[in-house]
Structures are given as C-alpha cells and as structure tokens.
Write a protein that holds these residues in place. Structure first.
Motif, PDB file in Angstrom:
ATOM      1  N   ARG A   1       0.861  -1.184   0.000  1.00 63.89           N
ATOM      2  CA  ARG A   1       0.000   0.000   0.000  1.00 63.89           C
ATOM      3  C   ARG A   1       0.896   1.232   0.000  1.00 63.89           C
ATOM      4  O   ARG A   1       1.893   1.300   0.725  1.00 63.89           O
ATOM      5  CB  ARG A   1      -0.900   0.029   1.234  1.00 63.89           C
ATOM      6  CG  ARG A   1      -1.921  -1.077   1.302  1.00 63.89           C
ATOM      7  CD  ARG A   1      -2.722  -0.990   2.584  1.00 63.89           C
ATOM      8  NE  ARG A   1      -3.535   0.217   2.641  1.00 63.89           N
ATOM      9  CZ  ARG A   1      -4.195   0.624   3.725  1.00 63.89           C
ATOM     10  NH1 ARG A   1      -4.094  -0.077   4.851  1.00 63.89           N
ATOM     11  NH2 ARG A   1      -4.918   1.702   3.711  1.00 63.89           N
ATOM     12  N   GLU A   2       0.508   2.192  -0.800  1.00 63.01           N
ATOM     13  CA  GLU A   2       1.253   3.437  -0.824  1.00 63.01           C
ATOM     14  C   GLU A   2       0.954   4.218   0.452  1.00 63.01           C
ATOM     15  O   GLU A   2      -0.206   4.376   0.843  1.00 63.01           O
ATOM     16  CB  GLU A   2       0.871   4.267  -2.044  1.00 63.01           C
ATOM     17  CG  GLU A   2       1.663   5.558  -2.169  1.00 63.01           C
ATOM     18  CD  GLU A   2       1.318   6.320  -3.433  1.00 63.01           C
ATOM     19  OE1 GLU A   2       1.785   7.471  -3.564  1.00 63.01           O
ATOM     20  OE2 GLU A   2       0.578   5.766  -4.276  1.00 63.01           O
ATOM     21  N   LEU A   3       1.982   4.689   1.114  1.00 67.23           N
ATOM     22  CA  LEU A   3       1.799   5.422   2.358  1.00 67.23           C
ATOM     23  C   LEU A   3       1.575   6.901   2.076  1.00 67.23           C
ATOM     24  O   LEU A   3       2.283   7.503   1.263  1.00 67.23           O
ATOM     25  CB  LEU A   3       3.027   5.255   3.254  1.00 67.23           C
ATOM     26  CG  LEU A   3       3.367   3.832   3.695  1.00 67.23           C
ATOM     27  CD1 LEU A   3       4.588   3.855   4.611  1.00 67.23           C
ATOM     28  CD2 LEU A   3       2.183   3.175   4.381  1.00 67.23           C
ATOM     29  N   PRO A   4       0.606   7.498   2.752  1.00 65.56           N
ATOM     30  CA  PRO A   4       0.392   8.941   2.594  1.00 65.56           C
ATOM     31  C   PRO A   4       1.500   9.729   3.282  1.00 65.56           C
ATOM     32  O   PRO A   4       2.298   9.172   4.043  1.00 65.56           O
ATOM     33  CB  PRO A   4      -0.955   9.164   3.268  1.00 65.56           C
ATOM     34  CG  PRO A   4      -1.059   8.071   4.281  1.00 65.56           C
ATOM     35  CD  PRO A   4      -0.348   6.892   3.688  1.00 65.56           C
ATOM     36  N   ALA A   5       1.543  11.010   3.013  1.00 64.92           N
ATOM     37  CA  ALA A   5       2.500  11.869   3.708  1.00 64.92           C
ATOM     38  C   ALA A   5       2.228  11.812   5.206  1.00 64.92           C
ATOM     39  O   ALA A   5       1.074  11.709   5.646  1.00 64.92           O
ATOM     40  CB  ALA A   5       2.400  13.296   3.194  1.00 64.92           C
ATOM     41  N   ALA A   6       3.270  11.874   5.999  1.00 66.98           N
ATOM     42  CA  ALA A   6       3.181  11.611   7.442  1.00 66.98           C
ATOM     43  C   ALA A   6       2.143  12.473   8.148  1.00 66.98           C
ATOM     44  O   ALA A   6       1.447  11.998   9.053  1.00 66.98           O
ATOM     45  CB  ALA A   6       4.551  11.813   8.083  1.00 66.98           C
TER      46      ALA A   6
END
Length: 318
Positions: free
Chosen positions: A25-30
């Motif tokens: 899964r692509e991680l969103p910006a923190a």
C-alpha cells in the motif's frame, strides 16, 4: 449504531491503518492522516508484536511529520496492559516532534469488550509531549491518571464502561489551562465505575479549567444525580455545549434540569439514550430549544423488568 467503533478521524485527520507486513500500500505523507497501529494476536500477523509494528512504522514514515496516532490492539489487551504503548510513545518523544493527538485503545466489541481493555498510567504521555492538544483513552480497567499539569491540552476524552473514581479525581485535580473539551464516560460500578458526584464537585464549581467550553458527563448509572448537580453548577455558565447522554436519565433528572439554572445559552444539549416519558422529553425540548439551543432527546429506552423491579441501563457497560 454502536457507541464503540473504530475512530474514523482524529485531530481533523482521517484515520489510516498502517499496513501489515508485506501488504503493498502506498503510504500517505506523514502529516496528512492519523496513523492507526494495531497488532492482531489472533490473525495471520500474530507473529508481529506491537513493538515491531511501532519500529517498522517509525522506519517507514517521517516521524517528525506525524501529527496524530491511534493505537488499536497492542496484543491480548485483556491480559497485557497499555504500558507497552505508553513506553513506546514516551521513548519516541524526540522523534515525534509534531505529534498533537493520541488515542489509545481503539478497539471494537468484536476485538474486546470495552471493560476488558487493560489500561495503565497514561499520564507519562502528557508529560513527554508538552505540545499535545488531544488525548483519548478507551477502557477503564487498570487505568490510572494521577494529577498532572499540561499547558497545551485542549481535548481530553475517556471512554469506559466503568471509569474509576480515582481517575476522575486525578483529572479534576489536574492543571489544564487550555482545556476546551472534556468528556468522561463514567459507566457502572459493576465494571469499576465508582465515581461520585462529590468527585466531580471541584469541576462543577467552575474555574478549574478556565477555557472549558464542552463538558460531557456521559454513560452513567447515576445520571439523575449528575443532572441535579449540573442544574446548579457554576461551570455551566462557561459552556457552549453539555452532554449528559448515554446514561439512565429519568424524570427526576429532567425535572432538576428544568427547575435549575437557565441552559438556553448553550449551543447544544445532548440527553440522548434516556428513560424519559415522551411528554417530559417534549417539555425539555421546548424549554431549552425555544431559545435556539439544539436539544437531543432521541433514543428513548424502556427499563427491563423483573417482577416488581425495574432496571435501567447505560449505553456502554461491558
């Protein structure tokens, strides 16, 4: 709808489940989401302990950008208390420099009954994060909250089937000059909810939390006593909203509110999940709603009966 569900947002940010090992899964910006971290002691990922998940999380995102953290199961929560979560949060204080919101115990009934969640002393999290603005806890068993001072906290929330009186006294004795929202699910004595109106008295007297605008004293088996105390409580004058929902409110408590101080300055009054007759509910709605207050008297409940005895119940206990 259940009152005990996974959070959908925290601190205005949508909750994002941190992926399981190997999950692509692509991680969103923190800083764009509230990160939900949970171990699954009974599922396919049971070999990954909470500490491993935590370390992988800090290695996968920019810790300095994280603004909100939601913690679900940290293991077998009915056996292992939340001290492992508290310790990890405290140890990461120099890395999670933007952290502003934390919620510990985000479990639904299918994962654990609320009164089975073993908590611990959670105040070290406040001490470690002086810029924290929002703090929430679900579960009252084993929970400790000795009096603490925190200059920046704006929202404090406890969800419990039974909130210990010791915790309530610790909260009330704390110094929170910026606190705007306080919510206590007091629960029932059977599950450790032994707080009394006397424990709440310093809070109800006003002045304890000068910035307080919302007060929730919810889910209580002594809701009539609380309503009677609130009816003359000085703290009410500083509030925008008052929440006495989810409890065992009857005509006795409603009468106290109707005969007490004016509540028409409130933007919202929530008495939902109650045991009021419709005529009394309508009197409350008319008395306080005529001046523009939003009054919620939905959720009429019918007492259970055994012979000549009636039993009234809170929305969330076990």
């Amino acid at each position: 709808m259940s009152h005990v569900e996974h959070l959908q947002e925290l601190h205005g940010l949508p909750v994002f489940d941190f992926p399981l090992p190997g999950e692509a899964r692509e991680l969103p910006a923190a800083g764009t989401v509230a990160w939900r971290l949970a171990a699954d002691p009974y599922g396919d990922s049971s070999n990954e302990k909470f500490g491993d998940i935590w370390d992988r999380f800090l290695d996968s995102v920019d810790p300095a950008g994280v603004r909100a953290v939601v913690v679900g199961a940290w293991g077998e929560v009915c056996d292992d208390n939340s001290s492992v979560v508290v310790r990890r949060l405290v140890d990461a204080r120099d890395r999670l420099t933007a952290l502003r919101a934390v919620f510990v115990g985000d479990l639904e009934m299918e994962e654990s009954e609320i009164s089975w969640i073993e908590q611990s002393d959670v105040t070290p999290v406040l001490e470690a994060y002086p810029l924290l603005e929002e703090f929430g806890i679900r579960g009252g068993t084993g929970l400790r909250f000795p009096a603490v001072r925190h200059e920046g906290l704006r929202t404090l929330r406890f969800e419990a089937g039974g909130l210990p009186g010791e915790v309530v006294r610790g909260v009330v004795a704390s110094g929170f000059p910026a606190l705007e929202r306080l919510e206590l699910w007091l629960g029932v004595s059977q599950y450790g909810g032994d707080a009394t109106v006397a424990d709440l008295a310093p809070l109800l007297a006003g002045g304890r939390f000068p910035a307080l605008r919302h007060l929730g004293l919810r889910n209580s088996e002594i809701q009539d006593e609380i309503a009677a105390a609130v009816a003359s409580a000085p703290v009410v004058a500083q509030l925008d909203s008052l929440d006495l929902s989810m409890g065992t409110l009857t005509e006795t408590g409603a009468a106290a509110l109707l005969q007490g101080q004016p509540l028409t300055h409130l933007r919202r009054l929530d008495l939902s999940h109650h045991f009021l007759e419709e005529a009394v509910a309508e009197r409350v709605r008319t008395a306080f709603g005529s001046a523009g207050t939003e009054v919620d008297v939905s959720g009429h409940q019918t007492p259970h009966t055994w012979g000549d005895e009636e039993w009234r119940y809170v929305a969330v206990s076990e």
